[in-house]
Motif scaffolding. Sequence first.
Motif, PDB file in Angstrom:
ATOM      1  N   GLU A  41       0.848  -1.188   0.000  1.00 33.01           N
ATOM      2  CA  GLU A  41       0.000   0.000   0.000  1.00 33.01           C
ATOM      3  C   GLU A  41       0.885   1.241   0.000  1.00 33.01           C
ATOM      4  OE1 GLU A  41      -2.973  -0.089   3.055  1.00 33.01           O
ATOM      5  OE2 GLU A  41      -3.518  -2.147   2.581  1.00 33.01           O
ATOM      6  N   THR A  42       0.717   2.065  -1.030  1.00 27.20           N
ATOM      7  CA  THR A  42       1.528   3.274  -1.158  1.00 27.20           C
ATOM      8  C   THR A  42       0.786   4.519  -0.701  1.00 27.20           C
ATOM      9  OG1 THR A  42       0.768   3.706  -3.406  1.00 27.20           O
ATOM     10  CG2 THR A  42       2.722   2.302  -3.149  1.00 27.20           C
ATOM     11  N   GLY A  43      -0.544   4.396  -0.552  1.00 21.87           N
ATOM     12  CA  GLY A  43      -1.339   5.574  -0.223  1.00 21.87           C
ATOM     13  C   GLY A  43      -1.981   6.179  -1.461  1.00 21.87           C
ATOM     14  N   ASN A  44      -1.538   5.777  -2.632  1.00 19.65           N
ATOM     15  CA  ASN A  44      -2.102   6.248  -3.891  1.00 19.65           C
ATOM     16  C   ASN A  44      -2.892   5.094  -4.495  1.00 19.65           C
ATOM     17  OD1 ASN A  44      -2.406   6.632  -6.744  1.00 19.65           O
ATOM     18  ND2 ASN A  44      -0.849   8.243  -6.672  1.00 19.65           N
ATOM     19  N   LYS A  45      -4.222   5.226  -4.572  1.00 25.81           N
ATOM     20  CA  LYS A  45      -5.052   4.094  -5.020  1.00 25.81           C
ATOM     21  C   LYS A  45      -4.719   3.647  -6.438  1.00 25.81           C
ATOM     22  CE  LYS A  45      -9.139   6.581  -6.623  1.00 25.81           C
ATOM     23  NZ  LYS A  45     -10.576   6.722  -6.492  1.00 25.81           N
TER      24      LYS A  45
ATOM     25  N   ALA B 218      -2.051  -0.515  -9.885  1.00 23.61           N
ATOM     26  CA  ALA B 218      -1.038  -0.859 -10.888  1.00 23.61           C
ATOM     27  C   ALA B 218      -0.079  -1.920 -10.348  1.00 23.61           C
ATOM     28  CB  ALA B 218      -0.263   0.387 -11.305  1.00 23.61           C
ATOM     29  N   ILE B 219       0.280  -1.813  -9.079  1.00 24.10           N
ATOM     30  CA  ILE B 219       1.177  -2.803  -8.470  1.00 24.10           C
ATOM     31  C   ILE B 219       0.503  -4.166  -8.426  1.00 24.10           C
ATOM     32  CG2 ILE B 219       2.285  -3.491  -6.298  1.00 24.10           C
ATOM     33  CD1 ILE B 219       2.888  -0.461  -5.870  1.00 24.10           C
TER      34      ILE B 219
END
Length: 117
Positions: free
Chosen positions: A83-87, A92-93
Amino acid sequence: MKNYKIAASVIGISAILTACASIEGTISPMGGNQYKSFVSAEKKPEALSIASSDAKLTCKEEGNGKYVVVSQEVIKQEPKGIETGNKWLDKAIVIGTVGYGPNKEIRFEVTTTFTCQ
């Protein structure tokens, strides 16, 4: 005569396979002819099959191959995603890692309590 050779071969192969049977999970005696089994595998049917085979083998070693399941719990263990914080980046990941990495690390853990009869 040919049928006897085939029957002898089948009996020999089954004896070898039986002799090679071993416990694949962890079995702990709990007292009172009761045991607890723990198995972990990549697929649920595989984990359940191993748990059953281990219980049969344990009871066979105790003098009887029959067992009765007292309780059984199946837990699906999945690794946490990134989880990067950017949905959009997170999506994409996930799409980029299908078939690789964390998606391949799913395990099924089966805990079984059984008695030999």
